[in-house]
Design an enzyme around this catalytic site. Sequence first.
Site, PDB file in Angstrom:
ATOM      1  N   GLU A  97      33.524  50.408  39.466  1.00 39.49           N
ATOM      2  CA  GLU A  97      34.280  50.255  38.221  1.00 39.49           C
ATOM      3  C   GLU A  97      33.789  49.087  37.374  1.00 39.49           C
ATOM      4  OE1 GLU A  97      37.064  52.378  37.239  1.00 39.49           O
ATOM      5  OE2 GLU A  97      36.037  53.596  38.735  1.00 39.49           O
ATOM      6  N   HIS A 148      42.821  48.345  38.377  1.00 36.82           N
ATOM      7  CA  HIS A 148      41.645  47.480  38.455  1.00 36.82           C
ATOM      8  C   HIS A 148      42.102  46.066  38.785  1.00 36.82           C
ATOM      9  CE1 HIS A 148      39.391  50.348  35.544  1.00 36.82           C
ATOM     10  NE2 HIS A 148      38.955  50.540  36.770  1.00 36.82           N
ATOM     11  N   CYS A 170      40.007  44.127  29.086  1.00 39.85           N
ATOM     12  CA  CYS A 170      39.365  45.439  29.233  1.00 39.85           C
ATOM     13  C   CYS A 170      38.341  45.673  28.131  1.00 39.85           C
ATOM     14  CB  CYS A 170      40.411  46.553  29.172  1.00 39.85           C
ATOM     15  SG  CYS A 170      41.253  46.867  30.733  1.00 39.85           S
TER      16      CYS A 170
END
Length: 445
Positions: A174, A250, A369
């Site tokens: 990720e 996450h 993000c």
Amino acid sequence: MKQFEANFDGLVGPTHNYAGLSFGNVASKSNANAVSNPKQAALQGLQKMKALADMGMVQGVLAPQERPDIYALRRLGFSGSDGDVMQQAYKEAPHIFLACCSASSMWTANAATVSPSGDTRDGKIHFTPANLTNKYHRSLEPQVTGNILKATFADPDHFSHHQHLPDNEHFGDEGAANHTRFCQEYGGKGVELFVFGRYAFDESKPAPKKYPARHTFEACEAVARLHGLSEDNVVFAQQNPDVIDAGVFHNDVIAVGNQNVLFYHQQAFLNTSKMKAEILRKFGSDDFHFIEVPDNEVSVSDAVKTYLFNTQVIRLPNGNMAIIAPKECENNAAVAAYLAKLVTLNTPIKEVHYFDVKQSMQNGGGPACLRLRVAMTDKEQTKVNPNTFINDSSYDKLCTWVNKHYRDELHVADLIDPQLLIESRTALDELTQILGYGSVYPFQI
């Protein structure tokens, strides 16, 4: 030699929409099918970039990807003109069609893992695009992400680009959303913290039960090997499976670090004391701040709702650290009270700046993000594509471009409009000229 950390934010694309595609991402699922505002979303992102540049930070921009992804749909058997492909896919497989329309490339924390030259064996900055294999809509991104990174960081004497890891759940990667770096000086040797959700080859180890653990231990090891990192500047830590099941998809939703600071929730990690001891040992200095936020001051639920830890922790030119937070943090009583207290404590974090990034927040991503961090030296900065840095001129140019090409509102049903695809491709073709990219997209105008 000047050393600093640059932030490269993802530009929101012209087809920004809410499809609710990410199981495990509470914000994304709860806003599925809401009417989106692509123009406002892109301008909000640019305003944050410009604000950080005005604070004296080195700020860059990365282009969005083309959506709908017609090429992915053709690989799945849909045929005819581009318009036929979209109509057929929407009618016969709406979930696949919406996945191929995802706006998720805006979150460049997931674009790649970056290791600065101070850490790597060959003294170059290394990039590995994340394969994002756990979610189909995100697994469409790595190839074009790699093209964009190569167009931004092109000099082979200073930058090394790797292919993304195999498209297999055993190596789910990720990117920087599960990676942070600690250092005394940005250009010097640091300690890279890789965070994973599960062991892919050992099912006896702890793992979440409700939501998927997207990032594996094996992927962390592979990226560290590719980047030429040594054992003494790498720490592997497992996320707490319970917080993944609480919506922490996450690590950057529950922890964020910068230089000599790790800001994290009490429930973030599976074995916190072991991780802390290893970081301190490898960091090589006692001047390190573990800022642990206890449950009784901020719950995991409030942390997820406000994205308290999906904030940016940056080092300002005046030497202070600052938190770049979404407005949602300011509007939550418990989180706002904690942040007001934090800046009074004996830590490097002395300021909090709030930004409106609601369009991104509603789709499941906060300020952290939206950015990919790249620590570099002033010499390395001169080797970066200069068109990608944000300044007064480039900001005005990009805002003009957004206002020219983006729609004010977008409904899910609009995504099958062939005219929207034409508008998007025209916009992205012009953007490649503004950013000096060359050919990064598969389409031709």
